[in-house]
Design a protein around this motif. Structure first.
Motif, PDB file in Angstrom:
ATOM      1  N   LEU A  53     -19.946 -46.706  27.553  1.00  0.00           N
ATOM      2  CA  LEU A  53     -18.833 -46.379  26.654  1.00  0.00           C
ATOM      3  C   LEU A  53     -19.304 -46.087  25.238  1.00  0.00           C
ATOM      4  N   ALA A  54     -20.260 -46.862  24.755  1.00  0.00           N
ATOM      5  CA  ALA A  54     -20.789 -46.619  23.403  1.00  0.00           C
ATOM      6  C   ALA A  54     -21.505 -45.272  23.345  1.00  0.00           C
ATOM      7  N   GLN A  56     -20.986 -42.742  25.289  1.00  0.00           N
ATOM      8  CA  GLN A  56     -19.993 -41.688  25.453  1.00  0.00           C
ATOM      9  C   GLN A  56     -19.318 -41.380  24.115  1.00  0.00           C
ATOM     10  N   ALA A  57     -18.938 -42.424  23.394  1.00  0.00           N
ATOM     11  CA  ALA A  57     -18.313 -42.222  22.084  1.00  0.00           C
ATOM     12  C   ALA A  57     -19.285 -41.534  21.119  1.00  0.00           C
ATOM     13  N   PHE A  58     -20.546 -41.921  21.164  1.00  0.00           N
ATOM     14  CA  PHE A  58     -21.551 -41.343  20.276  1.00  0.00           C
ATOM     15  C   PHE A  58     -21.816 -39.880  20.624  1.00  0.00           C
ATOM     16  N   GLU A  60     -20.036 -37.756  22.322  1.00  0.00           N
ATOM     17  CA  GLU A  60     -18.889 -36.861  22.151  1.00  0.00           C
ATOM     18  C   GLU A  60     -18.809 -36.341  20.725  1.00  0.00           C
ATOM     19  N   ARG A  61     -19.284 -37.141  19.772  1.00  0.00           N
ATOM     20  CA  ARG A  61     -19.300 -36.699  18.375  1.00  0.00           C
ATOM     21  C   ARG A  61     -20.519 -35.833  18.059  1.00  0.00           C
ATOM     22  N   SER A  73     -24.500 -39.784  28.497  1.00  0.00           N
ATOM     23  CA  SER A  73     -23.881 -41.110  28.547  1.00  0.00           C
ATOM     24  C   SER A  73     -24.235 -41.825  29.839  1.00  0.00           C
TER      25      SER A  73
END
Length: 160
Positions: A53-54, A56-58, A60-61, A73
């Motif tokens: 999840l971390a 993926q968030a990173f 995506e940006r 991810s």
């Protein structure tokens, strides 16, 4: 995934001399402590999911393509699961009790006889590599195989 089966394996006796048994689970042909297995699964799940999840968030940006962000991810999540497995392997020690028992001559001869009766037979000691012969000497088995080879040669000499 194999189903967990209940098994009871003796543990090392405590200092008071009273022997106790502890319930173990058999998973994929290996015997494991159920509590430690559960801890390892939870650690692996939490670490893997958190890293996924971390990441993926990173990504995506940072990455412009969504498919690349997902792929990166997943790689991070898999790497985190491997790290969690190594950490659990370090902190949760194996519970196996390895008992070495000296075999008697009769049981060794029985195994050699059984090997000789198989389709390929025993073969000849001269045909095996020197390192294997050394290992047989170190284990005290060379003489048994030499005797079996001599007996087989003698038996063949009588039948011919």
């Amino acid at each position: 995934m194999a189903t967990a089966q209940s098994a009871t394996t003796p543990t090392t006796p405590p200092d008071d001399g009273v022997s106790e048994t502890k319930p173990y689970l058999e998973v994929w042909g290996d015997t494991v402590d159920g509590r430690h297995l559960a801890i390892s699964v939870v650690v692996g799940s939490v670490v893997g999911a958190s890293a996924l999840l971390a990441a993926q968030a990173f990504f995506e940006r940072v990455v412009s393509q969504a498919s690349l962000a997902e792929a990166y991810s997943l790689l991070v999540g898999i790497a985190a699961c491997l790290v969690a497995g190594v950490v659990c392997g370090i902190f949760i020690k194996p519970k196996r009790i390895v008992a070495l028992a000296a075999a008697d001559a009769e049981s060794i001869d029985g195994v050699i006889t059984m090997m000789a009766e198989q389709r390929q037979g025993l073969g000849a000691l001269a045909d095996i590599p020197e390192q294997s012969r050394q290992e047989l000497h170190e284990l005290g088995l060379y003489e048994y195989f030499a005797a079996a080879e001599a007996a087989a040669a003698q038996k063949e000499g009588k039948t011919s």
